[in-house]
Design a protein around this motif. Structure first.
Motif, mmCIF file in Angstrom:
data_model
loop_
_atom_site.group_PDB
_atom_site.id
_atom_site.type_symbol
_atom_site.label_atom_id
_atom_site.label_comp_id
_atom_site.label_asym_id
_atom_site.label_seq_id
_atom_site.Cartn_x
_atom_site.Cartn_y
_atom_site.Cartn_z
ATOM 1 N N LYS A 197 -15.970 -19.066 -58.264
ATOM 2 C CA LYS A 197 -15.578 -20.062 -59.265
ATOM 3 C C LYS A 197 -15.556 -19.505 -60.682
ATOM 4 N N ASN A 198 -16.153 -18.354 -60.898
ATOM 5 C CA ASN A 198 -16.134 -17.742 -62.234
ATOM 6 C C ASN A 198 -15.030 -16.710 -62.381
ATOM 7 N N SER A 199 -14.953 -15.774 -61.433
ATOM 8 C CA SER A 199 -13.989 -14.665 -61.555
ATOM 9 C C SER A 199 -12.684 -14.940 -60.813
ATOM 10 N N TYR A 200 -12.688 -15.898 -59.890
ATOM 11 C CA TYR A 200 -11.567 -16.201 -58.992
ATOM 12 C C TYR A 200 -11.271 -15.058 -58.023
ATOM 13 N N GLY A 201 -12.236 -14.156 -57.878
ATOM 14 C CA GLY A 201 -12.127 -13.116 -56.862
ATOM 15 C C GLY A 201 -12.258 -13.719 -55.474
ATOM 16 N N VAL A 202 -11.666 -13.077 -54.486
ATOM 17 C CA VAL A 202 -11.621 -13.610 -53.124
ATOM 18 C C VAL A 202 -12.337 -12.689 -52.156
ATOM 19 N N LYS A 203 -13.133 -13.268 -51.265
ATOM 20 C CA LYS A 203 -13.689 -12.526 -50.140
ATOM 21 C C LYS A 203 -13.659 -13.427 -48.923
ATOM 22 N N THR A 204 -13.867 -12.850 -47.749
ATOM 23 C CA THR A 204 -13.793 -13.641 -46.519
ATOM 24 C C THR A 204 -15.106 -13.554 -45.752
ATOM 25 N N PRO A 212 0.770 -19.649 -49.403
ATOM 26 C CA PRO A 212 -0.449 -18.850 -49.204
ATOM 27 C C PRO A 212 -1.330 -18.766 -50.449
ATOM 28 N N TYR A 213 -1.497 -19.893 -51.152
ATOM 29 C CA TYR A 213 -2.339 -19.832 -52.343
ATOM 30 C C TYR A 213 -3.034 -21.171 -52.607
ATOM 31 N N VAL A 214 -4.112 -21.050 -53.385
ATOM 32 C CA VAL A 214 -4.810 -22.192 -53.974
ATOM 33 C C VAL A 214 -4.550 -22.123 -55.469
ATOM 34 N N THR A 215 -4.311 -23.256 -56.105
ATOM 35 C CA THR A 215 -4.118 -23.241 -57.557
ATOM 36 C C THR A 215 -5.341 -23.826 -58.256
ATOM 37 N N ILE A 216 -5.633 -23.292 -59.453
ATOM 38 C CA ILE A 216 -6.760 -23.706 -60.284
ATOM 39 C C ILE A 216 -6.193 -24.386 -61.529
ATOM 40 N N TRP A 217 -6.771 -25.538 -61.898
ATOM 41 C CA TRP A 217 -6.293 -26.317 -63.037
ATOM 42 C C TRP A 217 -7.465 -26.737 -63.908
ATOM 43 N N GLN A 218 -7.263 -26.725 -65.210
ATOM 44 C CA GLN A 218 -8.268 -27.244 -66.139
ATOM 45 C C GLN A 218 -7.984 -28.711 -66.398
ATOM 46 N N MET A 219 -9.043 -29.514 -66.418
ATOM 47 C CA MET A 219 -8.889 -30.960 -66.579
ATOM 48 C C MET A 219 -9.185 -31.383 -68.016
ATOM 49 N N TYR A 220 -8.596 -32.503 -68.395
ATOM 50 C CA TYR A 220 -8.837 -33.226 -69.642
ATOM 51 C C TYR A 220 -8.133 -32.607 -70.857
ATOM 52 N N ASP A 221 -8.146 -31.323 -71.057
ATOM 53 C CA ASP A 221 -7.130 -30.686 -71.891
ATOM 54 C C ASP A 221 -6.226 -29.964 -70.895
ATOM 55 N N PHE A 224 -2.494 -25.552 -66.396
ATOM 56 C CA PHE A 224 -2.500 -24.708 -65.198
ATOM 57 C C PHE A 224 -3.230 -23.415 -65.535
ATOM 58 N N ILE A 225 -4.147 -22.987 -64.644
ATOM 59 C CA ILE A 225 -4.914 -21.758 -64.897
ATOM 60 C C ILE A 225 -4.346 -20.584 -64.111
ATOM 61 N N ARG A 226 -4.280 -20.710 -62.796
ATOM 62 C CA ARG A 226 -3.744 -19.585 -62.023
ATOM 63 C C ARG A 226 -3.571 -19.942 -60.544
ATOM 64 N N LYS A 227 -2.781 -19.104 -59.875
ATOM 65 C CA LYS A 227 -2.710 -19.114 -58.420
ATOM 66 C C LYS A 227 -3.687 -18.082 -57.884
ATOM 67 N N VAL A 228 -4.339 -18.415 -56.786
ATOM 68 C CA VAL A 228 -5.226 -17.464 -56.115
ATOM 69 C C VAL A 228 -4.665 -17.239 -54.712
ATOM 70 N N ASN A 229 -4.280 -16.024 -54.425
ATOM 71 C CA ASN A 229 -3.677 -15.684 -53.129
ATOM 72 C C ASN A 229 -4.751 -15.671 -52.048
ATOM 73 N N ILE A 230 -4.573 -16.522 -51.012
ATOM 74 C CA ILE A 230 -5.544 -16.568 -49.915
ATOM 75 C C ILE A 230 -4.951 -15.999 -48.627
ATOM 76 N N LYS A 231 -3.753 -15.442 -48.711
ATOM 77 C CA LYS A 231 -3.107 -14.705 -47.615
ATOM 78 C C LYS A 231 -2.917 -15.553 -46.355
ATOM 79 N N GLY A 232 -2.519 -16.781 -46.557
ATOM 80 C CA GLY A 232 -2.243 -17.675 -45.433
ATOM 81 C C GLY A 232 -2.124 -19.099 -45.928
#
Length: 554
Positions: free
Chosen positions: A395-402, A347-356, A359-367
């Motif tokens: 894309k800036n705060s990684y906050g989630v809304k639907t 139930p998550y999407v992961t965010i990654w930084q490229m070139y350097d 792993f940045i974080r998991k974002v819970n999408i509840k499914g």
């Protein structure tokens, strides 16, 4: 001794009965099934009937299908067959079979459509969106909110590819068929069967050849993109994960799900070099600047970055749930490049930084999500979670809304128009719909009924050569927009003027060290700040600038 003697006798009886059942099943199959599914079970007008295709069906389900047929398909019912006869057929079609698919068979499968052409009212080829409606086995050709044409393509599942010009769309099916639709002629051009079970297709960077990765038989099939004639069939020893073209050189890249190798194919002479890696990549993508391969291995529990130039894995990270890397999406912010990926069954999407790489974080999408997409016009990552709402990740705060859609319907797969102004979202139900949103205001503009709509495809968002262009637009907005405009002169010359009047090497030199080049460009003093761009930022903004070069100067 009795037990030793009786056991072989028992086995002989069992094996004899099984062999008899297979023989009976073979006879029944040839009588009732071969005309549609092929005498070798490889499929003709109906799908193949081989273990690879049948493993998701229980015996009970197969009995029901054979007895009652499948509504809205060409599969008829066979009520006259007894359950014993049906079970014999099932035993036979579940038996492994050696499948050959020769150049001669490919050639004989070619079907070209001789029907007339029509003029489609296309305003901008880069905003064309091809929509796969799996329920009705159709593909729609759309621009904006209008459907310009529809055509039938049996067993269509997704993975459509555009020619470099955007005028041709190539459509694959799992059972090996590849079709082509010509936008400039408003017609379905024809189709060819490359193999029995097809994994995915790609084109070489010139659009001259179709490259098909096949599981049955295990091979890469090269077809002439115009005539569909087979050019070369290259046998492989493993199951190919996918094959993707490179836009920067005449090369294509593929990996195996079951062998620890990456293949690099020369798309001029079709020679292949294999590079050994630690573990097979079950899924992968190539970074936007074609320097790295990001793959997942250990049955999806390890994300690995492979540097193409030095042939080494330079980064790895353990994570649960297989990353669905084929649907990863890229963006740029504050001088850094990122990608996001959903994870199968998690139930998550992961965010990654490229070139350097990090792993940045998991974002819970509840499914459990399956796709994630973005575009420079939107501040969000658009994803799904198996439910009836669109999930938007800032894309800036990684906050989630639907975003509400239709209660009880399953949201899946967002894609954008080429300019990014529209977002196309599927309600993945037999009585589903295609939803079209304003990507900035999030207002629903149009709802079109559709039966199991799935993938949407646009040349800007799905062709590899445009990935650095989209990122370059974001670099432009951060680093260049204060002085430059794309097409009009502002404080400094427009991008259009620059790329049509200056050599590319001079442009690069002036961006990287303006103090050393301003006199060469005829300026009395330097007004250009030194931007200190990374190699990737420079490549991105140059790709974006070159989009404004006039055709006569290319």
């Amino acid at each position: 001794m009795k037990r030793i003697v009786l056991l072989p006798l028992t086995l002989l009886i069992v094996f004899g009965a099984f062999a008899g059942e297979l023989a009976n099943g073979s006879q029944l199959y040839q009588k009732h099934c071969a005309s549609c599914h092929g005498v070798d079970r490889a499929g003709t007008v109906a799908p193949p009937l081989l273990p690879l295709f049948l493993r998701k069906y229980s015996e009970k389900k197969l009995i029901y299908i054979i007895k009652n047929g499948l509504p809205a398909t060409q599969m008829p019912p066979f009520p006259q067959l007894s359950e014993k006869e049906i079970k014999s057929i099932i035993s036979y079609i579940r038996k492994p079979a050696k499948i050959e698919w020769s150049k001669e068979k490919i050639l004989s499968s070619i079907q070209l459509d001789s029907s007339g052409e029509k003029k489609l009212p296309v305003k901008n080829i880069k905003n064309i969106v091809a929509v796969v409606e799996r329920g009705h086995q159709k593909v729609w050709i759309m621009e904006g909110t209008k459907i310009l044409d529809k055509f039938v393509f049996k067993n269509v599942h997704g993975g459509l590819k555009f020619s470099p010009s955007g005028e041709r769309i190539y459509i694959p099916s799992r059972d090996g068929w590849i079709g082509r639709y010509d936008i400039d002629r408003g017609k379905f051009y024809g189709k060819v069967r490359a193999c029995v079970y097809l994994r995915n297709i790609s084109l070489d960077r010139r659009g001259k050849y179709i490259l098909a990765s096949c599981w049955l038989p295990k091979s890469i099939v090269v077809l002439d993109a115009e005539s569909f004639k087979p050019v070369k069939v290259i046998k492989q020893k493993g199951l190919i994960s996918a094959i993707y073209e490179l836009y920067s050189k005449d090369e294509a890249v593929f990996s195996f799900r079951d062998k620890p190798f990456i293949g690099f194919m020369n798309t001029k002479n079709f020679s292949i070099k294999y590079k050994k890696i630690k573990e097979p990549y079950e899924d992968f993508f190539i970074d936007p600047f074609e320097n790295y391969i990001v793959g997942t291995s250990r049955k999806g529990t390890l994300l690995t970055v492979y540097q193409i130039n030095n042939g080494k894995e330079i980064f790895s990270y353990s994570i649960k749930g297989m990353p669905h890397l084929a649907s990863a999406t890229f963006w740029y912010k504050n001088g850094k490049f990122y990608f996001a990926t959903p994870h199968i069954g998690k139930p998550y999407v992961t965010i990654w930084q490229m070139y350097d790489w990090k792993f940045i974080r998991k974002v819970n999408i509840k499914g459990n999500g399956f796709f994630v997409r973005t575009h420079p016009t939107t501040p969000y990552l658009w994803t799904d979670n198996g439910k009836d709402k669109i999930v938007l990740i800032d894309k800036n705060s990684y906050g989630v809304k639907t975003l509400e859609t239709q209660k009880g319907k399953r949201v899946i797969h967002t894609e954008f128009s080429g300019d990014g102004n529209l977002a196309y979202v599927s309600l993945y139900n037999r009585d589903g719909a295609l939803l079209i949103y304003d990507s900035i205001t999030l207002k629903l503009i149009k709802k079109i009924p559709a039966s199991i709509p799935i993938g949407k495809y646009n040349i800007i968002n799905k062709s590899r050569k445009y990935a650095p262009v989209l990122l370059g637009r974001e670099v432009f907005m951060l680093k260049c927009w204060g002085c430059h405009h794309q097409t009009q002169e502002a404080f400094a010359p427009s991008f259009r003027w620059i790329v049509n009047h200056r050599d590319k090497n001079i442009i690069i030199s002036h961006i990287m060290n303006p103090e050393a080049t301003y006199k060469q460009l005829g300026y009395e003093r330097n007004a250009m700040p030194k931007l200190n761009l990374s190699k990737e930022e420079l490549d991105a903004v140059l790709s974006y600038m070159m989009e404004f070069k006039d055709a006569e100067n290319n």
